[in-house]
Design an enzyme around this catalytic site. Structure first.
Site, PDB file in Angstrom:
ATOM      1  N   HIS A 277      -9.405  -1.040  19.161  1.00  0.00           N
ATOM      2  CA  HIS A 277      -8.260  -1.365  18.280  1.00  0.00           C
ATOM      3  C   HIS A 277      -8.732  -1.755  16.871  1.00  0.00           C
ATOM      4  O   HIS A 277      -8.040  -2.494  16.177  1.00  0.00           O
ATOM      5  CB  HIS A 277      -7.406  -2.484  18.865  1.00  0.00           C
ATOM      6  CG  HIS A 277      -7.071  -2.297  20.309  1.00  0.00           C
ATOM      7  ND1 HIS A 277      -5.952  -1.631  20.741  1.00  0.00           N
ATOM      8  CD2 HIS A 277      -7.764  -2.660  21.435  1.00  0.00           C
ATOM      9  CE1 HIS A 277      -5.937  -1.608  22.082  1.00  0.00           C
ATOM     10  NE2 HIS A 277      -7.041  -2.213  22.514  1.00  0.00           N
TER      11      HIS A 277
ATOM     12  N   SER B 157     -15.130   8.044 -10.459  1.00  0.00           N
ATOM     13  CA  SER B 157     -13.739   8.086 -10.882  1.00  0.00           C
ATOM     14  C   SER B 157     -13.708   8.350 -12.377  1.00  0.00           C
ATOM     15  O   SER B 157     -14.594   7.917 -13.111  1.00  0.00           O
ATOM     16  CB  SER B 157     -13.070   6.759 -10.555  1.00  0.00           C
ATOM     17  OG  SER B 157     -11.959   6.554 -11.395  1.00  0.00           O
TER      18      SER B 157
ATOM     19  N   LYS C 295     -16.497   3.008  -9.518  1.00  0.00           N
ATOM     20  CA  LYS C 295     -16.204   3.671  -8.252  1.00  0.00           C
ATOM     21  C   LYS C 295     -17.279   4.664  -7.800  1.00  0.00           C
ATOM     22  O   LYS C 295     -17.867   5.371  -8.588  1.00  0.00           O
ATOM     23  CB  LYS C 295     -14.883   4.452  -8.362  1.00  0.00           C
ATOM     24  CG  LYS C 295     -13.635   3.610  -8.384  1.00  0.00           C
ATOM     25  CD  LYS C 295     -13.421   2.803  -7.105  1.00  0.00           C
ATOM     26  CE  LYS C 295     -12.974   3.673  -5.942  1.00  0.00           C
ATOM     27  NZ  LYS C 295     -11.651   4.268  -6.162  1.00  0.00           N
TER      28      LYS C 295
ATOM     29  N   GLU D  75     -14.200  12.537   3.268  1.00  0.00           N
ATOM     30  CA  GLU D  75     -12.734  12.644   3.099  1.00  0.00           C
ATOM     31  C   GLU D  75     -12.290  14.104   3.202  1.00  0.00           C
ATOM     32  O   GLU D  75     -11.279  14.424   3.824  1.00  0.00           O
ATOM     33  CB  GLU D  75     -12.303  12.076   1.751  1.00  0.00           C
ATOM     34  CG  GLU D  75     -12.384  10.560   1.686  1.00  0.00           C
ATOM     35  CD  GLU D  75     -12.144  10.052   0.270  1.00  0.00           C
ATOM     36  OE1 GLU D  75     -11.006  10.121  -0.200  1.00  0.00           O
ATOM     37  OE2 GLU D  75     -13.114   9.597  -0.356  1.00  0.00           O
TER      38      GLU D  75
END
Ligand code: ARG
Length: 462
Positions: free
Chosen positions: A161, A282, A288, A295
């Site tokens: 979980h 970024s 970043k 992804e």
């Protein structure tokens, strides 16, 4: 480059040429060109069989072989002129052959239809793709194994979980993916058996009246067997669907791994770092570093899963035997192979380039009472029924939580309040190392078990 030539009619049967729009709508040469070399391979075997069975002459065979050799060179060197008027890869090659060698070229299609021809081409293409993909899966398994070997003693929290559950080694976690890939490989190899059957000889749908030798063609093309029903041979695309299902599962496994890599790389977790070459920055936030590759793997999994649904849907309403619908099998299949190939290639390199941060993993494992089950098991081994032990430990966790400390920070006297079965050997049980070492059976996280699992995997891969 695809050229359109003068709009021709199919045959004397037609009173007018195909409409320009229809021609564009029905042509597949833009994408089925990918099958060209397999088409030539299939044609060579077919021609050799025709000659061996005295259906064409030895002279015709020589002409066909030399013409196809020239066409192969033209294609590999990019000199072949593809024509939209000739609809697909098969007619383009056949027309060029006839231009080059005359009547012998016109005899190549004896006893054959584009229906069994295209089914053969796709099977040859897919068999070769499966062999390449199998090598890439092995390379990825080896990358996981190499990383796992270094981390059988690196302790991290295992989650259920997404809550801290029990301590495990980082190697044990990585080995879960090696297992998934092992099953993926088994599935691919099993699928290969069904891909590796020869449709040629089925002709349009009913077989052919020429005295052909299908086994000879199967042998020449290294197919394991022939498709045993001519209707099924030209219309079956199960093998492509099955392959795409295998691919969707591989992508799904890599998508799960990607999700973990993204989570682990988040500064909030900080378990790992992914090498800069797999990340981007970024355009607005200078600090970043984004895990673009995992992804995109997650994103491209949706694309491959979509191809599986497309192929299933393509087949579901088709009456026997061949229907033009089947031309739509190619783009999803090609894109599945390309996406999976690129993903596996990049993934092995990315896994090899991971920096592990054992301190952050250990710190996380020390939070969330990861060894609470070990305390309960300790009490059970001393005779307490498991449910009572579960409750005693729950109370101990609650107490420690109020004190904002770990179970192992409680004194023996404090622990004894929850059960007087607890002795000072409990501190070893509550340690992360003790917890791992105690799970000492096949499939468990004890370092010696994980080392054995790594050795078994290495053995089965090589
Ligand atoms: N381009 C076709 C395909 O991909 C080849 C077979 C065409 N056969 C036919 N009878 N129209 O399926």
């Amino acid at each position: 480059m695809v050229h359109t030539q003068d709009n021709h009619t199919w045959s004397g049967r037609f009173a007018e040429p195909v409409a320009e729009l229809v021609k564009r709508y029905t042509a597949s040469v833009d994408f089925d060109r990918k099958l060209a070399l397999f088409d030539i391979q299939g044609s060579l075997a077919h021609a050799q069989m025709l000659a061996a069975c005295a259906i064409i002459s030895p002279e015709d065979l020589i002409q066909i072989q030399s013409g196809l050799a020239q066409i192969q060179t033209e294609i590999t060197e990019g000199d072949f002129i593809w024509s939209l008027d000739l609809e697909d890869v098969h007619l383009n090659i056949e027309k060029r052959l006839t231009t080059l060698v005359g009547d012998a070229g016109k005899r190549l299609h004896t006893g054959r239809s584009r229906n069994d021809q295209v089914a053969t081409d796709i099977r040859l293409y897919l068999r070769s793709a499966i062999d390449d993909l199998s090598q890439l899966i092995k390379a990825l398994q080896l990358a996981f194994l190499k990383l796992a070997e270094q981390h059988t003693h690196t302790i991290m929290p295992g989650f259920t979980h997404l809550q801290v559950a029990q301590p495990i080694s980082f190697a044990h976690h990585l080995m879960a993916y090696v297992e998934m890939l092992k099953r993926d490989m088994e599935r691919l190899q099993d699928c290969r058996k069904r891909v590796n059957r020869l449709p040629l000889g089925a002709a349009a749908l009913a077989g052919t009246s020429y005295p052909i030798n299908r086994m000879m063609v199967a042998d020449l093309l290294s197919f394991e067997a022939v498709c045993e029903n001519s209707l099924d041979a030209v219309s079956d695309r199960d093998f492509a669907i099955e392959f795409t299902a295998c691919a969707a599962l591989i992508m799904t496994h890599l998508s799960r791994c990607s999700e973990e890599l993204i989570l682990w790389m988040s500064p909030m977790v900080g378990f790992i770092d992914i090498a800069d070459r797999f990340c981007t920055g970024s355009s607005i936030m200078p600090q970043k570093k984004n895990p673009d590759v995992p992804e995109l793997v997650r994103g491209k999994t949706g694309r491959v899963n979509g191809h599986l649904v497309a192929l299933l849907t393509l087949m579901k309403g088709q009456p026997l035997a061949y229907n033009k619908d089947n031309q739509e099998d190619k783009e999803p299949l090609f894109d599945t192979v390309d996406t999976l190939t690129q993903t596996l290639r990049i993934y092995a390199d990315m896994i090899a380039g991971i920096t592990v941060k054992p301190d952050a993993m250990r710190k996380a494992a020390l939070q969330g009472y990861a060894t609470a089950t070990d305390l309960a098991d300790y009490l059970v081994k001393k005779g307490l029924p498991f449910r009572d032990a579960h409750e005693a430990v729950a109370l101990a966790v609650r107490f420690a939580e109020q004190r904002a400390c770990d179970l192992s920070d409680l004194s023996l006297a404090e622990l004894k309040d929850f059960s007087d079965l607890i002795e000072d050997d409990i501190y070893q049980v509550l340690s992360l190392e003790g917890s791992l070492a105690s799970r000492n059976h096949i499939g468990g996280t004890a370092p010696n078990q994980v080392q054995a699992a790594i050795a078994r995997a290495r053995h089965s891969i090589s």
